[in-house]
Design a protein around this motif. Sequence first.
Motif, short mmCIF file in Angstrom:
data_model
loop_
_atom_site.label_atom_id
_atom_site.label_comp_id
_atom_site.label_asym_id
_atom_site.label_seq_id
_atom_site.Cartn_x
_atom_site.Cartn_y
_atom_site.Cartn_z
N ASP A 95 0.73 -1.31 -0.11
CA ASP A 95 0.08 -0.02 0.03
C ASP A 95 0.92 1.25 -0.11
O ASP A 95 0.38 2.44 -0.47
CB ASP A 95 -1.01 -0.14 1.21
CG ASP A 95 -0.18 -0.21 2.52
OD1 ASP A 95 0.96 -0.12 2.52
OD2 ASP A 95 -0.99 -0.35 3.62
N ASP A 96 2.19 1.19 0.45
CA ASP A 96 2.88 2.43 0.49
C ASP A 96 3.86 2.54 -0.77
O ASP A 96 4.72 3.29 -0.77
CB ASP A 96 3.73 2.22 1.56
CG ASP A 96 4.71 0.81 1.51
OD1 ASP A 96 4.36 -0.09 0.68
OD2 ASP A 96 5.73 1.08 2.27
N ALA A 97 3.26 1.92 -1.84
CA ALA A 97 4.35 1.90 -2.96
C ALA A 97 3.78 3.10 -3.73
O ALA A 97 2.83 3.62 -3.81
CB ALA A 97 4.11 0.59 -3.76
N PRO A 98 4.93 3.72 -4.56
CA PRO A 98 4.66 5.01 -5.41
C PRO A 98 3.85 4.37 -6.65
O PRO A 98 4.24 3.42 -7.08
CB PRO A 98 5.83 5.43 -5.40
CG PRO A 98 6.97 4.52 -5.53
CD PRO A 98 6.54 3.47 -4.67
N TYR A 99 3.26 5.36 -7.31
CA TYR A 99 2.87 4.79 -8.63
C TYR A 99 3.62 4.62 -9.71
O TYR A 99 3.49 3.58 -10.08
CB TYR A 99 1.72 6.13 -9.01
CG TYR A 99 0.54 6.40 -8.38
CD1 TYR A 99 -0.59 5.55 -8.03
CD2 TYR A 99 0.35 7.66 -8.02
CE1 TYR A 99 -1.61 5.73 -7.25
CE2 TYR A 99 -0.70 8.08 -7.02
CZ TYR A 99 -1.62 7.23 -6.84
OH TYR A 99 -2.71 7.18 -6.06
N THR A 100 4.76 5.33 -9.74
CA THR A 100 5.70 5.28 -10.75
C THR A 100 6.47 3.96 -10.54
O THR A 100 7.48 3.66 -11.29
CB THR A 100 6.77 6.44 -10.62
OG1 THR A 100 7.16 6.63 -9.42
CG2 THR A 100 5.97 7.78 -11.03
N ILE A 101 6.37 3.22 -9.59
CA ILE A 101 6.96 1.78 -9.48
C ILE A 101 6.81 1.10 -10.47
O ILE A 101 7.37 -0.01 -10.96
CB ILE A 101 6.56 1.31 -8.10
CG1 ILE A 101 7.68 0.08 -7.72
CG2 ILE A 101 5.20 0.46 -7.97
CD1 ILE A 101 9.12 0.72 -7.47
N ASN A 102 5.38 1.18 -11.02
CA ASN A 102 5.05 0.44 -12.42
C ASN A 102 4.47 1.09 -13.57
O ASN A 102 3.28 1.76 -13.61
CB ASN A 102 3.99 -0.61 -12.14
CG ASN A 102 4.46 -1.87 -10.93
OD1 ASN A 102 5.33 -2.62 -11.30
ND2 ASN A 102 3.95 -1.85 -9.72
N GLU A 103 5.32 1.56 -14.25
CA GLU A 103 4.87 2.35 -15.50
C GLU A 103 4.57 1.65 -16.58
O GLU A 103 5.38 0.89 -17.25
CB GLU A 103 5.92 3.61 -15.73
CG GLU A 103 6.22 4.35 -14.74
CD GLU A 103 6.86 5.76 -15.19
OE1 GLU A 103 6.64 6.26 -16.17
OE2 GLU A 103 7.78 6.19 -14.29
N ILE A 104 3.28 1.67 -17.13
CA ILE A 104 2.99 0.45 -18.36
C ILE A 104 2.29 1.30 -19.37
O ILE A 104 1.16 2.07 -19.11
CB ILE A 104 1.68 -0.37 -17.39
CG1 ILE A 104 2.39 -1.21 -16.38
CG2 ILE A 104 1.17 -1.41 -18.57
CD1 ILE A 104 1.22 -1.87 -15.49
N ASN A 105 2.67 1.22 -20.58
CA ASN A 105 2.15 1.71 -21.80
C ASN A 105 0.85 1.11 -22.16
O ASN A 105 0.39 0.07 -21.80
CB ASN A 105 3.03 1.89 -22.99
CG ASN A 105 3.56 0.46 -23.02
OD1 ASN A 105 3.07 -0.35 -23.33
ND2 ASN A 105 4.95 0.55 -23.78
N ALA A 106 0.30 1.82 -22.99
CA ALA A 106 -0.93 1.11 -23.64
C ALA A 106 -1.04 -0.27 -24.22
O ALA A 106 -1.88 -0.93 -23.98
CB ALA A 106 -1.65 2.23 -24.60
#
Length: 354
Positions: free
Chosen positions: A264-275
């Motif tokens: 729950d404490d992970a940042p959004y940017t830890i997984n950057e997923i393209n379309a």
Amino acid sequence: MTNSKEGNGVITLPAGNGEKWAILLPQEALEEGLAYSEDGDYTGTRGAVPTVYENGYFTVGIEVNVTTEVNPGEVPLGAISGKFTINADGDQVYFSQGNLQYIGSAAMPYWKFAENQWDYLGTTTGQNSSDQNVDRDLFGWGTSGWDNGNVYYQPYDCDYLTDWNANEFGYGYGPTDGTNYNYDLTGTFANADWGVYNAINNGRNTPNQWRTLSGDEWNHVINSRSTPSGIRYAKGVVNGVNGVILLPDDWSASVYALNYTNRDDAPYTINEINAESWATMETAGAVFLPAAGYRFGTSVYGMGDNSYYWSSSHDPDNLSYVRYFGFDSVDLYVNEGGFNCRAGSSVRLVRVTD
């Protein structure tokens, strides 16, 4: 039948005993077709169709032989294919293809699911106003349009702090007799659930096909499911939008390598997923909840950073609050207290699997 230039129509069948069907045929009439009912989709064949004259009608019916249900157990129209267990009994649901939207700008307003899982309206449609004729996806609790006895029950209602101590008490409350009541969106008040009361345009367009998860069900999806992969959720950025990714019960880690899962404490940017990568994940049943923000009256806050998704459950400790699933850039919130029932929050509907 009456129709409109927007393509919406009403078929009126005469009163009387016996089962009645209304069948619409294309210009090039088919000999075999698909019929929709509240119980499922069915194939069938028909007899010969007489010549159709302008503004004419038939005084006798066309013989139709309804045969078999179409693809029982297949993914319903408007749903993502992944199955998610919602309780200890093993019941499962499909999530809808996107957040719920009310298209108030149409000549005949209607409900639909967002076209993409990462879509949200923000303030681009005038949602941050009290205008009834705008598109919305941040709703006060229980604002399905069903008159539950409250002052505020329409999807376009925007009240937040007006007459806080008066008997109207805002969204989500049942009828009052001097005592403040707050009912779950179930049972007698099930019609206050958006998916029960309304036909969703791209979700079978029939009422009572969808519903909102309860607070306990949200908690089970996020925190309690036992899955072979051990992965229930991850934070991420999908096609440039921050949010939370929910992985189905049968998720395989080989589909896409996710970082910091179930954190729950992970940042959004830890997984950057393209379309393109997301299309693969979505085909495997992944669900994405965008950080669509929230609304207090005519002010929208937190877009791109946090979000609140309604449950069907009120907070038993505070009649002004409702259980929810929420998240921001540093945490997740499930069944921890509640969110004010008058605030505008996102709605993600589900449908029970066969």
